[in-house]
Design an enzyme around this catalytic site. Sequence first.
Site, PDB file in Angstrom:
ATOM      1  N   ASP A 160       0.824  -1.211   0.000  1.00  0.00           N
ATOM      2  CA  ASP A 160       0.000   0.000   0.000  1.00  0.00           C
ATOM      3  C   ASP A 160       0.859   1.263   0.000  1.00  0.00           C
ATOM      4  O   ASP A 160       1.989   1.249   0.490  1.00  0.00           O
ATOM      5  CB  ASP A 160      -0.904  -0.028   1.249  1.00  0.00           C
ATOM      6  CG  ASP A 160      -2.082   0.922   1.114  1.00  0.00           C
ATOM      7  OD1 ASP A 160      -2.376   1.381  -0.011  1.00  0.00           O
ATOM      8  OD2 ASP A 160      -2.707   1.211   2.146  1.00  0.00           O
ATOM      9  N   ASN A 163     -10.886  -2.972  -6.016  1.00  0.00           N
ATOM     10  CA  ASN A 163     -10.125  -2.012  -6.829  1.00  0.00           C
ATOM     11  C   ASN A 163     -10.788  -1.687  -8.166  1.00  0.00           C
ATOM     12  O   ASN A 163     -10.468  -0.682  -8.796  1.00  0.00           O
ATOM     13  CB  ASN A 163      -8.685  -2.510  -7.082  1.00  0.00           C
ATOM     14  CG  ASN A 163      -7.779  -2.397  -5.875  1.00  0.00           C
ATOM     15  OD1 ASN A 163      -6.795  -3.125  -5.749  1.00  0.00           O
ATOM     16  ND2 ASN A 163      -8.072  -1.471  -4.969  1.00  0.00           N
TER      17      ASN A 163
HETATM   18  C1  FPP Z   1      -1.962   0.192  -3.294  1.00  0.00           C
HETATM   19  O1  FPP Z   1      -1.535   1.521  -3.395  1.00  0.00           O
HETATM   20  C2  FPP Z   1      -1.523  -0.556  -4.419  1.00  0.00           C
HETATM   21  C3  FPP Z   1      -2.353  -1.120  -5.339  1.00  0.00           C
HETATM   22  C4  FPP Z   1      -3.808  -1.026  -5.327  1.00  0.00           C
HETATM   23  C5  FPP Z   1      -1.811  -1.855  -6.441  1.00  0.00           C
HETATM   24  C6  FPP Z   1      -0.552  -2.586  -6.126  1.00  0.00           C
HETATM   25  C7  FPP Z   1       0.152  -2.719  -7.373  1.00  0.00           C
HETATM   26  C8  FPP Z   1       1.477  -2.695  -7.552  1.00  0.00           C
HETATM   27  C9  FPP Z   1       2.475  -2.638  -6.482  1.00  0.00           C
HETATM   28  C10 FPP Z   1       2.034  -2.738  -8.869  1.00  0.00           C
HETATM   29  C11 FPP Z   1       1.410  -3.709  -9.769  1.00  0.00           C
HETATM   30  C12 FPP Z   1       1.556  -5.110  -9.368  1.00  0.00           C
HETATM   31  C13 FPP Z   1       1.874  -6.060 -10.231  1.00  0.00           C
HETATM   32  C14 FPP Z   1       1.887  -7.499  -9.817  1.00  0.00           C
HETATM   33  C15 FPP Z   1       2.264  -5.744 -11.603  1.00  0.00           C
HETATM   34  P1  FPP Z   1      -2.630   2.637  -3.437  1.00  0.00           P
HETATM   35  O2  FPP Z   1      -2.834   3.029  -4.853  1.00  0.00           O
HETATM   36  O3  FPP Z   1      -3.872   2.182  -2.744  1.00  0.00           O
HETATM   37  O4  FPP Z   1      -1.927   3.760  -2.645  1.00  0.00           O
HETATM   38  P2  FPP Z   1      -2.615   4.878  -1.759  1.00  0.00           P
HETATM   39  O5  FPP Z   1      -3.245   4.176  -0.583  1.00  0.00           O
HETATM   40  O6  FPP Z   1      -1.462   5.731  -1.387  1.00  0.00           O
HETATM   41  O7  FPP Z   1      -3.610   5.568  -2.631  1.00  0.00           O
END
Ligand code: FPP
Length: 248
Positions: free
Chosen positions: A26, A74
Amino acid sequence: MWESDGGLLARVDKTKMPRHVAIIMDGNGRWANCRGLLRNAGHVAGVKTLKNILKTAVNLKLEALTVYAFSTENWKRPHTEVDFLMHLFSDYLEREKQEMHENNVRIKFLGRTEDFAPALQKLMRESIELMKNNTGVKFNVAADYGGQDEIIRAAQKLAYRVKAGELLPEDISTQLFEDELDTFGQPPVDLLIRTGGELRVSNFLLWQAAYAEFWFTDTNWPEFTPEEFIDALVDFGKRSRRFGTLNN
Ligand code: FPP
């Protein structure tokens, strides 16, 4: 082969290693916002972190690593971000699958796959096929995954088996239930790491993390390093795990 940083790995007592580590990656969006970048830049940086952590897991000979790449919730994000994540996921598999294979990684996907684009589903199947005989780290990518959804799918499969006369309701045991989960055949989660400062489980591995130790950090995922990953493992080694009993 991926090189290993022997000094770093030496910090971990191999006799106190978790078998299965799960990570809620996250903080990509916040990392990007802090730098005046678009959220998607955070996801791009997050992929680099993932590669480094998988490398460390391989070098540590960890048995299983599960990462939360995309939750069932998501899909509710803006279309542009969902599309971007899908492209990133495809690019990642396309670019990394051979190298993962050469490092004896066995990839698996947890969650539903049917709503992904056919080309992505094909790439996922090809990646599984390529690595199916590998014996190293079991690398589970949770994509369109929700813990409640997984439990409901397992319950439905068992209900159909009861309906077909293959099972009696009283035959349903912990083991039988686990065999219907996406993680069948894998050890339970020993250590659950969440980056990005939030202190919640967010519908991740609800069954498998029943006795997991938790490790939270304020570090946003793009800045999470192998050093901090090792910190979590070292801390895990100091925990007293009693599994509901008085001693271990
Ligand atoms: C959470 O950060 C992350 C995600 C919803 C996606 C995770 C994806 C990756 C690390 C990259 C892609 C993965 C692969 C396997 C290619 P957030 O967007 O919720 O962050 P925030 O809470 O700061 O908004």
